[in-house]
Design a protein around this motif. Sequence first.
Motif, PDB file in Angstrom:
ATOM      1  N   GLU A   1      40.076  37.481  50.168  1.00  0.00           N
ATOM      2  CA  GLU A   1      39.076  36.890  49.275  1.00  0.00           C
ATOM      3  C   GLU A   1      38.191  35.898  50.017  1.00  0.00           C
ATOM      4  O   GLU A   1      36.967  35.866  49.809  1.00  0.00           O
TER       5      GLU A   1
ATOM      6  N   TYR B   1      40.381  38.271  42.254  1.00  0.00           N
ATOM      7  CA  TYR B   1      40.843  39.433  43.007  1.00  0.00           C
ATOM      8  C   TYR B   1      42.196  39.860  42.446  1.00  0.00           C
ATOM      9  O   TYR B   1      43.083  39.034  42.252  1.00  0.00           O
TER      10      TYR B   1
ATOM     11  N   GLN C   1      38.210  43.340  43.073  1.00  0.00           N
ATOM     12  CA  GLN C   1      37.894  42.722  41.781  1.00  0.00           C
ATOM     13  C   GLN C   1      37.926  43.736  40.633  1.00  0.00           C
ATOM     14  O   GLN C   1      37.796  43.366  39.479  1.00  0.00           O
TER      15      GLN C   1
END
Length: 229
Positions: free
Chosen positions: A208, A148, A136
Amino acid sequence: MYLMMAVLAVIYTPWALFDRRGAFAGIRAYCRYVRWTAGWMIGLKSEIRGEVPRDEVMIASKHQSFFDIIMICSVVPRPKFIMKKQLVRAPILGWYALRIGCVPVDRGKRGPAMEQMVRDVAAGRSAPGQLIIYPQGTRVAPRATMPYKIGTGVLYRKLGQPCVPAATNVGVFWPRSGVLRKPGTAVVEFLDPIPPGQEIEPFMAALEEVVEARSRQLMVEAGLKFDAT
């Protein structure tokens, strides 16, 4: 905490000047000191879960505060980071970061820095270790959302190394800003490695999904409430 940084720098720098193992040892000693003092001074215990990466891998970690860096570097044998170029000028911290192989980059020039790192690894000039990257790009507070960044996927593809996702609930107790620290149990958990060779989009989606889902579970375990939605 900052006073001990200076004390340990005096102790370990002569060794670190001649041998990078001295720099790693000094960083590890400092990080373990911070974890120890947080435990008895403010009641903030810290726990590492999962198998600690020791091979040459990329670690893609959730990043909530300074303390998750401390926890990871206290157990990973040869950590290195892609870091903000401004940190090079930080007293003590900047020199040690360069000594262990961190790569300083301008925020707007991450692509060229990644290309250089890939070339160094391929040519055998970069010392082996565990490259820690924050997908991030910055610290993200609990409950906050942030996309992300694709650079993690690009680096994963070009390095051809396994990626170890890491989740955390650290931000519940040690926020990204401010001085308040809360008692409890901060956790960093290393998750199952993602093998090399996947395409960027499916890799990023899988990364993610596992990091966010497990981090949420750890934050709930720490007592944080989320909306039902």
